[in-house]
Design a protein around this motif. Structure first.
Motif, PDB file in Angstrom:
ATOM      1  N   LEU A 107      25.389 -23.359 108.464  1.00  0.00           N
ATOM      2  CA  LEU A 107      25.223 -21.943 108.140  1.00  0.00           C
ATOM      3  C   LEU A 107      24.152 -21.266 108.990  1.00  0.00           C
ATOM      4  CD1 LEU A 107      25.724 -21.907 104.271  1.00  0.00           C
ATOM      5  CD2 LEU A 107      27.351 -21.295 106.082  1.00  0.00           C
ATOM      6  N   ALA A 108      23.078 -21.974 109.326  1.00  0.00           N
ATOM      7  CA  ALA A 108      22.037 -21.380 110.177  1.00  0.00           C
ATOM      8  C   ALA A 108      22.597 -21.112 111.576  1.00  0.00           C
ATOM      9  CB  ALA A 108      20.818 -22.290 110.248  1.00  0.00           C
ATOM     10  N   GLU A 109      23.352 -22.059 112.102  1.00  0.00           N
ATOM     11  CA  GLU A 109      23.977 -21.870 113.422  1.00  0.00           C
ATOM     12  C   GLU A 109      24.978 -20.723 113.368  1.00  0.00           C
ATOM     13  OE1 GLU A 109      26.307 -24.556 116.785  1.00  0.00           O
ATOM     14  OE2 GLU A 109      26.408 -25.175 114.686  1.00  0.00           O
ATOM     15  N   LEU A 110      25.793 -20.667 112.326  1.00  0.00           N
ATOM     16  CA  LEU A 110      26.773 -19.588 112.198  1.00  0.00           C
ATOM     17  C   LEU A 110      26.079 -18.230 112.119  1.00  0.00           C
ATOM     18  CD1 LEU A 110      29.334 -21.208 109.729  1.00  0.00           C
ATOM     19  CD2 LEU A 110      29.585 -20.864 112.203  1.00  0.00           C
ATOM     20  N   GLY A 111      24.930 -18.174 111.462  1.00  0.00           N
ATOM     21  CA  GLY A 111      24.170 -16.927 111.415  1.00  0.00           C
ATOM     22  C   GLY A 111      23.724 -16.485 112.794  1.00  0.00           C
ATOM     23  N   ARG A 112      23.272 -17.435 113.617  1.00  0.00           N
ATOM     24  CA  ARG A 112      22.857 -17.101 114.986  1.00  0.00           C
ATOM     25  C   ARG A 112      24.052 -16.642 115.817  1.00  0.00           C
ATOM     26  NH1 ARG A 112      20.144 -21.899 114.044  1.00  0.00           N
ATOM     27  NH2 ARG A 112      21.425 -23.094 115.535  1.00  0.00           N
ATOM     28  N   VAL A 113      25.195 -17.293 115.610  1.00  0.00           N
ATOM     29  CA  VAL A 113      26.414 -16.915 116.332  1.00  0.00           C
ATOM     30  C   VAL A 113      26.833 -15.506 115.940  1.00  0.00           C
ATOM     31  CG1 VAL A 113      28.871 -17.447 116.628  1.00  0.00           C
ATOM     32  CG2 VAL A 113      27.178 -19.295 116.669  1.00  0.00           C
ATOM     33  N   ALA A 114      26.852 -15.212 114.642  1.00  0.00           N
ATOM     34  CA  ALA A 114      27.230 -13.867 114.174  1.00  0.00           C
ATOM     35  C   ALA A 114      26.284 -12.821 114.740  1.00  0.00           C
ATOM     36  CB  ALA A 114      27.232 -13.824 112.646  1.00  0.00           C
ATOM     37  N   ASP A 115      24.984 -13.110 114.724  1.00  0.00           N
ATOM     38  CA  ASP A 115      24.007 -12.178 115.292  1.00  0.00           C
ATOM     39  C   ASP A 115      24.293 -11.929 116.770  1.00  0.00           C
ATOM     40  OD1 ASP A 115      22.741 -12.102 112.821  1.00  0.00           O
ATOM     41  OD2 ASP A 115      21.071 -13.405 113.439  1.00  0.00           O
ATOM     42  N   ALA A 116      24.624 -13.006 117.507  1.00  0.00           N
ATOM     43  CA  ALA A 116      24.907 -12.874 118.939  1.00  0.00           C
ATOM     44  C   ALA A 116      26.154 -12.028 119.177  1.00  0.00           C
ATOM     45  CB  ALA A 116      25.057 -14.254 119.575  1.00  0.00           C
ATOM     46  N   PHE A 117      27.205 -12.251 118.388  1.00  0.00           N
ATOM     47  CA  PHE A 117      28.421 -11.431 118.519  1.00  0.00           C
ATOM     48  C   PHE A 117      28.110  -9.973 118.253  1.00  0.00           C
ATOM     49  CE2 PHE A 117      31.149 -15.216 118.440  1.00  0.00           C
ATOM     50  CZ  PHE A 117      32.196 -14.812 119.249  1.00  0.00           C
ATOM     51  N   GLU A 118      27.388  -9.682 117.170  1.00  0.00           N
ATOM     52  CA  GLU A 118      27.082  -8.298 116.821  1.00  0.00           C
ATOM     53  C   GLU A 118      26.194  -7.646 117.865  1.00  0.00           C
ATOM     54  OE1 GLU A 118      27.537  -8.636 111.992  1.00  0.00           O
ATOM     55  OE2 GLU A 118      25.557  -8.890 112.881  1.00  0.00           O
ATOM     56  N   SER A 119      25.247  -8.387 118.396  1.00  0.00           N
ATOM     57  CA  SER A 119      24.365  -7.836 119.430  1.00  0.00           C
ATOM     58  C   SER A 119      25.154  -7.528 120.708  1.00  0.00           C
ATOM     59  CB  SER A 119      23.242  -8.829 119.727  1.00  0.00           C
ATOM     60  OG  SER A 119      22.457  -8.377 120.793  1.00  0.00           O
ATOM     61  N   LYS A 120      26.033  -8.429 121.074  1.00  0.00           N
ATOM     62  CA  LYS A 120      26.778  -8.273 122.324  1.00  0.00           C
ATOM     63  C   LYS A 120      27.868  -7.210 122.220  1.00  0.00           C
ATOM     64  CE  LYS A 120      29.434 -10.889 125.716  1.00  0.00           C
ATOM     65  NZ  LYS A 120      29.861 -12.232 126.114  1.00  0.00           N
ATOM     66  N   TYR A 121      28.643  -7.226 121.134  1.00  0.00           N
ATOM     67  CA  TYR A 121      29.814  -6.364 121.032  1.00  0.00           C
ATOM     68  C   TYR A 121      29.582  -5.116 120.195  1.00  0.00           C
ATOM     69  CZ  TYR A 121      32.263 -10.132 123.373  1.00  0.00           C
ATOM     70  OH  TYR A 121      32.658 -11.067 124.289  1.00  0.00           O
ATOM     71  N   GLY A 122      28.425  -4.987 119.585  1.00  0.00           N
ATOM     72  CA  GLY A 122      28.013  -3.764 118.914  1.00  0.00           C
ATOM     73  C   GLY A 122      28.993  -3.211 117.915  1.00  0.00           C
ATOM     74  N   SER A 123      29.357  -1.941 118.097  1.00  0.00           N
ATOM     75  CA  SER A 123      30.125  -1.213 117.102  1.00  0.00           C
ATOM     76  C   SER A 123      31.520  -1.793 116.882  1.00  0.00           C
ATOM     77  CB  SER A 123      30.227   0.260 117.487  1.00  0.00           C
ATOM     78  OG  SER A 123      30.921   0.385 118.712  1.00  0.00           O
ATOM     79  N   HIS A 124      32.035  -2.566 117.809  1.00  0.00           N
ATOM     80  CA  HIS A 124      33.332  -3.204 117.577  1.00  0.00           C
ATOM     81  C   HIS A 124      33.261  -4.141 116.370  1.00  0.00           C
ATOM     82  CE1 HIS A 124      35.317  -1.693 121.134  1.00  0.00           C
ATOM     83  NE2 HIS A 124      34.279  -2.049 121.861  1.00  0.00           N
ATOM     84  N   PHE A 125      32.064  -4.636 116.075  1.00  0.00           N
ATOM     85  CA  PHE A 125      31.860  -5.538 114.945  1.00  0.00           C
ATOM     86  C   PHE A 125      31.289  -4.817 113.737  1.00  0.00           C
ATOM     87  CE2 PHE A 125      32.403 -10.069 115.694  1.00  0.00           C
ATOM     88  CZ  PHE A 125      32.876 -10.037 116.979  1.00  0.00           C
ATOM     89  N   GLU A 126      30.541  -3.758 113.970  1.00  0.00           N
ATOM     90  CA  GLU A 126      29.740  -3.174 112.901  1.00  0.00           C
ATOM     91  C   GLU A 126      30.392  -1.971 112.231  1.00  0.00           C
ATOM     92  OE1 GLU A 126      26.273  -2.424 115.165  1.00  0.00           O
ATOM     93  OE2 GLU A 126      25.713  -4.519 115.269  1.00  0.00           O
ATOM     94  N   ALA A 127      31.014  -1.098 112.972  1.00  0.00           N
ATOM     95  CA  ALA A 127      31.553   0.146 112.404  1.00  0.00           C
ATOM     96  C   ALA A 127      32.705  -0.171 111.451  1.00  0.00           C
ATOM     97  CB  ALA A 127      32.034   1.064 113.520  1.00  0.00           C
ATOM     98  N   PRO A 128      32.820   0.569 110.371  1.00  0.00           N
ATOM     99  CA  PRO A 128      33.920   0.327 109.424  1.00  0.00           C
ATOM    100  C   PRO A 128      35.292   0.391 110.086  1.00  0.00           C
ATOM    101  CG  PRO A 128      32.342   1.852 108.495  1.00  0.00           C
ATOM    102  CD  PRO A 128      31.931   1.619 109.931  1.00  0.00           C
TER     103      PRO A 128
END
Length: 171
Positions: A107-128
């Protein structure tokens, strides 16, 4: 896992006076690429190639998929795969990473991966209404299959003048 420094070799198919591409440059381009192509092998031996998103993190490429997607079914039978990225032009650097996909479940690794995806791809991941809205949370909750591919062998194809072919060996 930290980035491993590979053995670097320039291919004889390179232009005269070409120099090998430094792994640090390849690593930077792997991290910056937006789209990657994953090649897997179907159970009957036929190849399967699909574009996907990925992130470079802790010395590996990470991607995710649904359990019923063709790439997940292929990887369930054969974990060997190839990830490629590059430029659809005659200039730039094309990259090929060969490796073995490993499922990530920590779960800690998955959290880092999710953070990396959101940081890199931005609104494609975050916007509703984003293309992959909610995927970061699905990664954190281990609801999406996440794979880590650490390079075993890599190739860099430098295009332009001079042309170069570099091989990186991580064994």
């Amino acid at each position: 896992m930290d980035d491993q420094e590979p053995l670097t070799v320039l291919s004889a198919y390179s232009s005269p006076n070409a120099v090998p591409t430094e792994w640090s440059r390849a690593r930077t381009e792997l991290a910056a690429a937006e789209v990657y192509w994953l090649s897997t092998v179907r159970p009957d031996g036929r190849p399967h190639v699909t574009p996907l998103l990925a992130v470079w993190l802790e010395g590996a490429l990470y991607f995710c998929t649904g359990p019923d997607e063709r790439k997940a079914r292929n990887l369930a039978e054969n974990l060997h795969c190839v990830l490629t990225t590059g430029h659809n032009t005659l200039d730039g650097l094309d990259l090929v990473i060969e490796g073995t996909a490993e499922k990530s479940s920590d779960l800690a690794e998955l959290g880092r991966v999710a953070d990396a995806f959101e940081s890199k791809y931005g609104s494609h991941f975050e916007a509703p209404d984003g293309t992959w809205a909610g995927l970061g949370d699905a990664i954190r909750r281990a609801e999406a299959l996440v794979y880590r591919v650490s390079p075993e062998t890599g190739f860099g194809f430098g295009k332009g003048r001079p042309f170069s072919q570099t091989k990186w060996d991580f064994s």
